[in-house]
Design a protein around this motif. Structure first.
Motif, mmCIF file in Angstrom:
data_model
loop_
_atom_site.group_PDB
_atom_site.id
_atom_site.type_symbol
_atom_site.label_atom_id
_atom_site.label_comp_id
_atom_site.label_asym_id
_atom_site.label_seq_id
_atom_site.Cartn_x
_atom_site.Cartn_y
_atom_site.Cartn_z
ATOM 1 N N ASP A 1 -38.734 13.996 5.131
ATOM 2 C CA ASP A 1 -39.504 13.198 4.178
ATOM 3 C C ASP A 1 -38.687 11.990 3.727
ATOM 4 O O ASP A 1 -39.180 10.891 3.599
ATOM 5 N N ARG A 2 -37.406 12.209 3.464
ATOM 6 C CA ARG A 2 -36.526 11.126 3.018
ATOM 7 C C ARG A 2 -35.790 10.560 4.234
ATOM 8 O O ARG A 2 -34.548 10.535 4.269
ATOM 9 N N ASN B 1 -23.586 6.671 8.992
ATOM 10 C CA ASN B 1 -22.210 6.708 8.475
ATOM 11 C C ASN B 1 -21.566 8.078 8.690
ATOM 12 O O ASN B 1 -20.698 8.493 7.927
ATOM 13 N N VAL C 1 -23.041 18.285 4.201
ATOM 14 C CA VAL C 1 -24.330 17.578 4.230
ATOM 15 C C VAL C 1 -24.809 17.409 5.677
ATOM 16 O O VAL C 1 -25.971 17.673 5.998
ATOM 17 N N LEU C 2 -23.883 16.994 6.555
ATOM 18 C CA LEU C 2 -24.266 16.803 7.967
ATOM 19 C C LEU C 2 -24.705 18.117 8.607
ATOM 20 O O LEU C 2 -25.682 18.161 9.343
ATOM 21 N N ILE D 1 -28.720 18.957 1.273
ATOM 22 C CA ILE D 1 -28.799 17.541 1.711
ATOM 23 C C ILE D 1 -28.807 16.592 0.518
ATOM 24 O O ILE D 1 -27.972 15.669 0.523
ATOM 25 N N PRO D 2 -29.614 16.632 -0.522
ATOM 26 C CA PRO D 2 -30.811 17.431 -0.732
ATOM 27 C C PRO D 2 -32.057 16.709 -0.200
ATOM 28 O O PRO D 2 -32.106 15.484 -0.174
ATOM 29 N N GLU E 1 -17.806 9.188 8.245
ATOM 30 C CA GLU E 1 -17.177 9.410 6.929
ATOM 31 C C GLU E 1 -16.951 10.899 6.652
ATOM 32 O O GLU E 1 -16.207 11.271 5.755
ATOM 33 N N ALA E 2 -17.641 11.755 7.418
ATOM 34 C CA ALA E 2 -17.512 13.194 7.195
ATOM 35 C C ALA E 2 -16.215 13.757 7.776
ATOM 36 O O ALA E 2 -15.820 14.881 7.452
ATOM 37 N N LYS F 1 -19.057 16.009 2.726
ATOM 38 C CA LYS F 1 -19.919 15.254 3.634
ATOM 39 C C LYS F 1 -20.215 16.054 4.908
ATOM 40 O O LYS F 1 -21.317 15.974 5.457
ATOM 41 N N GLU G 1 -32.973 7.884 3.704
ATOM 42 C CA GLU G 1 -31.669 8.394 3.256
ATOM 43 C C GLU G 1 -30.951 9.130 4.388
ATOM 44 O O GLU G 1 -29.736 9.032 4.543
ATOM 45 N N GLU H 1 -29.370 6.704 6.715
ATOM 46 C CA GLU H 1 -28.155 6.131 6.131
ATOM 47 C C GLU H 1 -26.967 7.090 6.307
ATOM 48 O O GLU H 1 -25.857 6.668 6.660
ATOM 49 N N ILE H 2 -27.233 8.366 6.093
ATOM 50 C CA ILE H 2 -26.173 9.373 6.254
ATOM 51 C C ILE H 2 -25.721 9.420 7.718
ATOM 52 O O ILE H 2 -24.521 9.395 8.021
#
Lengths: 189, 403
Positions: B325-326, B336, B349-350, B53-54, B339-340, B346, B329, B332-333
């Motif tokens: 925890d984040r 959007n 990440v998803l 992700i991280p 975009e992947a 990307k 962020e 935000e991912i």
């Protein structure tokens, strides 16, 4: 002989004895020193070592940046600077060696490998226990939880995390290209 | 380890209803603490998802599973004949053992793919080397992979390794539930018998859809339901398309297994073009929208629907990001996510977010269901989960809850 004021690369200032004495009198008392941060990190999961110097350095960095800063504590600044593997503190490196020399921590395994282990000793536990108990309970829980979470990431994982969220520390890195920078909200990465 | 001196497994409660569900709770006492099952183990791939992700959220599990699978080519050319390969395998195992050090149990499984077992190879040698690799990597629990050997031969191997390794190690025999009951029965009876001595605490079972192994599931439950032995269900597929995308790991909780571990997937380079594919099929495969490709665990329904379906809920982004925890962020991912489309990095990440979210939400759900089972209220729990109820009726028979 009068020693001129000097400043090292990490902004550590060097004083003559007399100047240092005056500076110390001016300084306010700190709640946590770098040695305490390091001992607390190891104490939080005292039966399990931190593996590898890079991992130890990054965990101290994250503990300082992401956890301790949220609490109302006066903490000694470890003065992290961008270095070969991201944020590095000469103070933390020196303190780790001193703590090992004084018997508060044990360093086992082949040096500078991912199998090098940093373990708190009984003497280290006795040294930090009281200070640990005096910490806010939420802070203690947060340190315990994060110590496990960071260990789970492994060296590569924690480096990727630090490089992603603290890009200002990767300018001197030897491995900065290893981790791709992915930006969201601006079209394709 | 000393022949189970440091751990004790005991059945706490068995709750079953013919034709609908079979489940139980175990109490595992280890180092002064008690762990209750059913439990979701974390796999090495789920741990890696966090790094992709991280994100530094804690993925808590008392059971960690490293599950590596091998092709026939790898077994013949590498495992059985390459020092370099075995050395890198030991390093791989060691790295995960270190990363998983906070789990009470770190269990390695080194299993050939099913397709690798059709052809013959030196199976005794494979087991010998695999056992050796696990010991070299510092494991105390050592798995004996399933190689489709006749029960008599497999039992002889288990006994030999159990005796040779002595009290410092404990073996985990693994079987494939797809095998015929007559082959599995002697193994089930043996592990049950040895579990009474405390010399065997874990038993690995490779998961298959229930309809593919109905008789073997039934036999395993009948023989092992009262056994003080922790059954690890391995390689559980994430969801079952035939059963309305039910999360297999949650369905399985009411079929067989005390600890379940998700399927691990290896990617072998680029997929070869299928000759039979038409050009339209090729285009549709390539252009499958991200909303169709990505799947998200639905804790309420115990399903793993596509993102498109999951997005029908207005607060889907909150639902996912609240576990992290984040979370800022992650939001935000997710905002959007489009975009992947066509972007491998990307998409990765998803996918990682989806896997970590599933682990965290599913682990919470296990905490809830465990209490119901422990209190003999399994039926009440199932009644609340419509998809689970329908899936169980389908796989376990025609039981009714009067709904």
């Amino acid at each position: 002989m009068k020693i001129e004021k000097q400043e090292l690369g990490d902004r550590t200032r060097i004083f003559s004895f007399e100047e240092a004495r005056k500076e110390l009198q001016k300084k306010e008392k700190l709640d946590l020193l770098v040695r305490d941060i390091l001992l607390m990190l190891l104490y939080a999961r005292r039966d399990k070592p931190v593996y590898g110097r890079t991992m130890l350095m990054k965990q101290v960095f994250l503990l300082f940046e992401e956890i301790l800063k949220k609490y109302d504590l006066k903490v000694q600044n470890p003065k992290f600077v961008p270095y070969y593997y991201g944020p590095y503190s000469f103070t933390v490196a020196k303190v780790a060696e001193d703590l090992a020399f004084a018997g508060y921590i044990r360093i086992e395994g082949k040096k500078n490998t991912r199998k090098e282990r940093f373990i708190i000793t009984e003497q280290g536990i006795r040294e930090i226990e009281e200070k640990w108990k005096k910490l806010n309970e939420n802070l203690r829980n947060e340190i315990e939880r994060h110590r496990i979470a960071w260990d789970q990431m492994g060296t590569d994982g924690i480096l990727k995390y630090v490089y992603t969220y603290y890009p200002e520390f990767k300018e001197k890195s030897k491995i900065k290209d290893k981790y791709k920078d992915i930006k969201w909200g601006r079209g394709k990465g | 380890m000393g022949k189970g001196k440091r751990m004790k497994v005991s059945v706490e409660n068995v709750d079953e209803k013919s034709g609908l569900y079979s489940t139980r709770t175990l109490r595992i006492k280890v180092k002064g603490k008690t762990i209750k099952t059913p439990y979701r183990a974390i796999t090495h791939q789920e741990l890696n998802a966090k790094n992709n992700i991280p994100e530094d959220v804690l993925l808590h599990s008392d059971f960690s599973v490293i599950h590596r699978k091998f092709t026939l080519k790898e077994i013949r050319e590498k495992v059985l004949g390459s020092n370099k390969y075995l050395s890198s395998l030991i390093k791989f195992l060691e790295e995960y053992r270190i990363r998983m050090q906070h789990s009470e149990f770190v269990l390695p499984f080194l299993q050939p793919y099913e397709s690798a077992l059709i052809t013959d190879f030196d199976k005794e040698k494979y087991i010998r080397l695999i056992v050796r690799a696990q010991i070299e990597a510092g494991f105390k629990y050592v798995s004996i992979p399933w190689l489709r050997l006749p029960a008599r031969e497999f039992l002889a191997i288990i006994k030999k390794h159990k005796n040779d390794l002595g009290g410092s190690y404990q073996i985990i025999p693994v079987i494939d539930i797809k095998e015929e009951p007559k082959e599995l029965e002697p193994i089930f009876r043996y592990v049950k018998e040895v579990s009474t001595t405390g010399e065997l605490n874990f038993f690995g079972i490779i998961h298959r859809p229930v309809r593919e192994a109905l008789a073997s599931y039934d036999l395993a439950w009948e023989i092992l339901k009262e056994a003080d032995l922790c059954i690890i269900m391995l390689d559980v597929k994430r969801y079952e398309e035939d059963l309305n995308d039910i999360s297999n790991i949650h369905l399985n909780e009411f079929v067989l297994g005390d600890v379940t571990s998700l399927e691990t997937i290896r990617i072998f380079g680029k997929k070869k073009k299928k000759d039979s594919e038409t050009s339209t099929q090729k285009i549709s495969r390539r252009k499958k929208p991200i909303e169709e490709k990505l799947r998200i665990f639905d804790q309420e329904e115990l399903r793993v629907p596509t993102l498109r379906e999951f997005m029908r809920s207005s607060n889907w982004i909150d639902e996912i990001s609240k576990h992290f925890d984040r979370s800022k962020e992650i939001r935000e991912i997710l905002e959007n996510y489009k975009e992947a489309q066509g972007d491998k990095e990307k998409t990765k990440v998803l996918n990682a977010i989806s896997r970590v979210h599933e682990f965290l939400a599913s682990e919470r759900e296990f905490e809830a269901s465990r209490e119901f089972i422990s209190n003999n209220e399994t039926e009440d729990y199932i009644r609340e989960k419509a998809t689970l109820l329908r899936a169980l009726r389908s796989v376990k028979g025609q039981g009714h809850l009067g709904l």
